[in-house]
Enzyme design. Structure first.
Site, short mmCIF file in Angstrom:
data_model
loop_
_atom_site.label_atom_id
_atom_site.label_comp_id
_atom_site.label_asym_id
_atom_site.label_seq_id
_atom_site.Cartn_x
_atom_site.Cartn_y
_atom_site.Cartn_z
CG HIS A 338 -18.38 31.07 2.70
ND1 HIS A 338 -17.42 30.33 3.26
CD2 HIS A 338 -19.45 30.79 3.92
CE1 HIS A 338 -17.51 29.80 4.52
NE2 HIS A 338 -18.87 30.10 4.79
CB SER A 451 -24.84 24.93 12.38
OG SER A 451 -26.09 24.87 11.45
CD GLN A 550 -15.47 19.99 15.78
OE1 GLN A 550 -15.64 18.70 15.32
NE2 GLN A 550 -15.97 20.58 16.82
N1 COA Z 1 -18.30 14.64 28.25
C1 COA Z 1 -18.33 13.78 27.24
N2 COA Z 1 -18.64 13.94 26.04
C2 COA Z 1 -18.88 15.16 25.64
C3 COA Z 1 -19.19 15.98 26.43
C4 COA Z 1 -18.91 15.97 27.90
N3 COA Z 1 -18.78 16.95 28.93
N4 COA Z 1 -19.47 17.21 25.83
C5 COA Z 1 -19.37 16.89 24.67
N5 COA Z 1 -19.23 15.76 24.36
C6 COA Z 1 -19.43 14.75 23.04
C7 COA Z 1 -20.57 14.97 22.41
O1 COA Z 1 -21.54 14.22 22.95
C8 COA Z 1 -20.05 14.65 20.88
O2 COA Z 1 -20.14 13.03 20.99
P1 COA Z 1 -19.92 12.37 19.49
O3 COA Z 1 -18.60 12.08 19.07
O4 COA Z 1 -20.73 10.81 19.91
O5 COA Z 1 -21.09 12.98 18.37
C9 COA Z 1 -18.79 14.97 20.94
O6 COA Z 1 -18.36 15.02 22.30
C10 COA Z 1 -18.49 16.22 20.14
O7 COA Z 1 -19.10 17.32 20.86
P2 COA Z 1 -18.45 18.69 21.11
O8 COA Z 1 -16.99 18.63 21.07
O9 COA Z 1 -19.03 19.32 22.29
O10 COA Z 1 -18.88 19.60 19.90
P3 COA Z 1 -20.10 19.40 18.85
O11 COA Z 1 -20.01 18.35 18.08
O12 COA Z 1 -21.39 20.05 19.42
O13 COA Z 1 -19.75 20.65 17.83
C11 COA Z 1 -20.09 22.99 17.15
C12 COA Z 1 -19.64 22.23 18.28
C13 COA Z 1 -20.15 24.57 17.48
C14 COA Z 1 -18.97 22.62 15.94
C15 COA Z 1 -21.40 22.65 16.37
O14 COA Z 1 -22.51 22.86 17.55
C16 COA Z 1 -21.86 23.34 15.39
O15 COA Z 1 -22.62 24.21 15.33
N6 COA Z 1 -21.45 22.88 14.08
C17 COA Z 1 -21.74 23.65 12.88
C18 COA Z 1 -20.79 24.56 12.36
C19 COA Z 1 -20.80 25.14 11.10
O16 COA Z 1 -22.13 25.04 10.44
N7 COA Z 1 -20.06 25.41 10.53
C20 COA Z 1 -20.02 25.70 8.98
C21 COA Z 1 -19.55 27.14 9.01
S1 COA Z 1 -19.32 27.73 7.35
#
Ligand code: COA
Length: 624
Positions: A338, A451, A550
């Site tokens: 990590h 992230s 996630q």
């Molecule tokens: N209505 C309809 N669709 C929606 C919605 C709503 N109200 N809110 C979100 N969605 C859609 C988004 O547009 C996205 O669409 P897609 O499938 O076309 O991409 C999808 O739903 C997923 O969005 P959501 O569930 O809100 O999550 P996200 O993809 O923004 O992820 C995190 C959230 C926190 C996981 C992300 O922002 C992040 O930071 N990921 C990185 C984590 C990381 O680095 N981990 C490593 C640790 S070691």
């Protein structure tokens, strides 16, 4: 100074790629900001509201008021932190690396390293295992060329390009144990970058040069020949497995390391492993796998810890930036430090590797005369032998204490939640809150990593999934006096709050890293640590009983994450279009009176998801 609170952020996400854009100019990425002082403390108090008692909250409010007084300690530390931010590329990554990772004395196996399990391969013979390993190696070397040339497609979030530095750090890197703190070795950009990988088979290590004299990488056929030679020169024996030392608690390993490097042969062997581009672990077959759920469970464990000293835990070097694991039984994937990269980067990299392995061109080329892979030797003194025996006992206890459950929830996925105009990630987080509340009759501090890669050298920061809004929702859900419409309203509010926090975190406004930064600033300025960082509320805010993340792959790979602490649930999930993959892991604490049960949790989670769907469908019918 009070104990610096250490917490670990894990996991991965479904970051998308910017089509067509391959180059990134790191210098164009913004610098990580320092959030406004008042904003952080307002959010901090609101996070506490759902988990501390009223009198504790009152006391914390007083401390915060004192801390924020005009011309007071808070302002002084904030100014210091802003200066630090100005003078460094990324102030929060420096803190994160040191405090959360390198100073962390827990074993990296299970409790820090991240694994990824690939979909099962049909492997029947040793020959198939070698072929799979050769294709895997060739594919990673191809990705490495893209990383070296800066031609890997740039990751993107919310339309913004992300920092790509971590891809570089996974390659040719190693964590080096030290007393009190570890260090990191990065060889990729050295004047003479390594041309070899290391391979371990039956706990015996080899150096394998993976480039021809003309600089081209070995082809799959050439790699097969070399791996076959390695397997033939490393029969099963009673040889001591030096690799198992890397499973130890870090201070213990660093003392053992000191003994190992006293010997010149050992030093040279260690140096070859540490500097290698990555390590390939050719594993023995473990338990026979009958179905998909069994594959997932045993495969995740194999990626996480290797099954203990009698199986493959000694066939590893857990300090390497990247371990590629291929079992004789078709279980394959990776394990990664990590300290070098986040799960999201590794998952993206694995998606590239899997896609690349389908490229038939890589398999064509004639086999030329190749130098015999060099075996690495270790001189085992009685003290090293004792250290190895202790490490075996330690990993076997950990293997025994780790309980892990896997769920494929196939009732619905992202599509259903999006159709209800809700964020899938926030919806799932609320299902986790409900599951926990139903089992324990209370809310708990919950973390989800998000992230920070929109910023230069950004890593991750914590979203606090527990809030007053989530508490109101879970408390109302099973209350017969509450109407369904009211419950939906509370769910929407809880989801909105989670989304609000997510946005804040990814835009550099996380409270956890800011508070840690202020506290470390006090330490750095030789001030006594302010009371807000040493009192109960602070400990409670970061005492995550639910550690979640996630982790979504485009090619069906699964994340393998263990709990950072004994006694807490670690939940990793991938939200696919029409189903959800989920793993809950739990390390049995040695002395706790209240034991938890991941099977109960996973069932509660399933019920929560189904009940929340029923609520939404029922309410929709009512509305119509
Ligand atoms: N209505 C309809 N669709 C929606 C919605 C709503 N109200 N809110 C979100 N969605 C859609 C988004 O547009 C996205 O669409 P897609 O499938 O076309 O991409 C999808 O739903 C997923 O969005 P959501 O569930 O809100 O999550 P996200 O993809 O923004 O992820 C995190 C959230 C926190 C996981 C992300 O922002 C992040 O930071 N990921 C990185 C984590 C990381 O680095 N981990 C490593 C640790 S070691």
């Amino acid at each position: 100074m009070g104990q610096v609170k250490v917490w670990m952020v894990k996991s991965c996400t479904n970051l998308t790629l910017v089509a067509g854009r391959t180059r990134t100019n790191q210098k164009e990425l913004p610098k990580m900001p320092v959030p406004p002082l008042k904003q952080t403390f307002e959010l901090y108090l609101s996070v506490l509201e759902s988990i501390v008692k009223n009198e504790e909250l009152k006391h914390t409010k007083e401390l915060v008021e004192e801390f924020l007084k005009a011309g007071g300690v808070g302002e002084r530390l904030q100014r210091g932190l802003e200066r630090r931010a100005h003078n460094t590329v990324n102030w929060s990554t420096d803190d994160y690396l040191k405090n959360d990772l390198l100073d962390n004395r827990k074993p990296v196996v299970v409790r820090s390293n991240f694994g990824i399990l690939f979909t099962r391969k049909d492997i029947e013979k040793k020959h198939d295992q070698i072929r799979c390993a050769a294709e895997f190696i060739a594919s990673i070397l191809d990705i490495k060329t893209k990383i070296d040339n800066n031609t890997l497609p740039v990751d993107n979030m919310e339309g913004q390009p992300l920092c790509m530095k971590q891809y570089e750090q996974v390659i040719s890197s190693c964590r080096i144990p030290g007393l009190k703190t570890d260090s990191l070795l990065f060889n990729a950009k050295s004047s003479n970058p390594p041309k070899h990988i290391s391979v371990v088979h039956n706990c015996q290590f080899f150096v394998l040069n993976v480039y021809n004299s003309d600089g081209t990488p070995l082809t799959v056929e050439q790699l097969c020949v070399q791996l076959d030679r390695i397997c033939n020169s490393s029969p099963e024996t009673n040889l001591e497995s030096v690799g198992i030392l890397t499973t130890q608690q870090r201070d213990i390993w660093s003392k053992a390391y000191f003994n190992v490097v006293l010997d010149k042969t050992n030093r040279e062997s260690l140096s070859a492993i540490q500097s290698s581009i990555f390590i390939v672990c050719l594993d023995r077959a473990m338990t026979p796998v009958l179905d998909e759920i069994m594959y997932r469970k045993s495969g995740i464990l194999q990626m996480l810890h290797g099954g203990g000293s009698h199986w493959n835990s000694g066939n590893r070097w857990f300090d390497k930036g990247l371990q590629v694991i291929i079992g004789e039984d078709g279980t394959w994937g990776i394990n990664s430090s990590h300290a070098t990269a986040d799960g999201s980067v590794l998952m993206n990299m694995c998606d590239h590797v899997v896609a690349n392995m389908k490229n038939p061109q890589m398999m064509q080329s004639a086999v030329k005369d190749l130098p015999v892979p060099q075996k690495l030797h270790f001189n085992i003194t009685p003290q090293i032998k004792k250290d190895i025996e202790d490490a075996k006992q330690h990993i076997d206890t950990m293997v025994q204490n780790l309980d892990l459950r896997v769920m494929v929830f196939d009732h619905f996925g992202k599509n259903f939640i999006k159709a209800k105009k809700m964020s899938p990630d926030a919806f799932l987080q609320m299902a986790l809150q409900l599951a926990y509340y139903r089992i324990h009759q209370q809310c708990c501090a919950t973390m989800e990593p998000a992230s920070l890669r929109m910023f230069r050298l950004g890593r991750v920061a914590v979203i606090h999934s527990n809030s007053m809004a989530s508490a109101a929702f879970v408390k109302a859900f099973d209350d017969p006096k509450k109407q369904d419409l009211e419950k939906v309203d509370l769910l929407e509010k809880a989801i909105k709050e989670h989304r609000r926090q997510t946005k804040m975190v990814i835009h550099g406004q996380a409270i956890g890293i800011h508070l840690l930064g202020l506290m470390l600033q006090a330490v750095g300025e030789n001030m006594s640590v302010p009371g807000i960082f040493t009192e109960t509320s602070y400990a409670k805010a970061f005492d995550f009983q639910l550690s979640t993340s996630q982790v979504t792959s485009k090619t069906g790979c699964l994340p393998c994450i263990g709990p950072e602490e004994p006694g807490i649930y670690d939940v990793s999930y991938s939200i696919m279009d029409n189903h959800i993959d989920c793993t809950v892991s739990y390390l049995e604490p040695s002395n706790a009176c209240e034991r938890k049960n991941p099977t109960i949790f996973i069932n509660a989670m399933k019920d929560a998801l189904l009940d929340m769907r029923t609520l939404l469908e029922h309410t929709l019918t009512v509305k119509l």
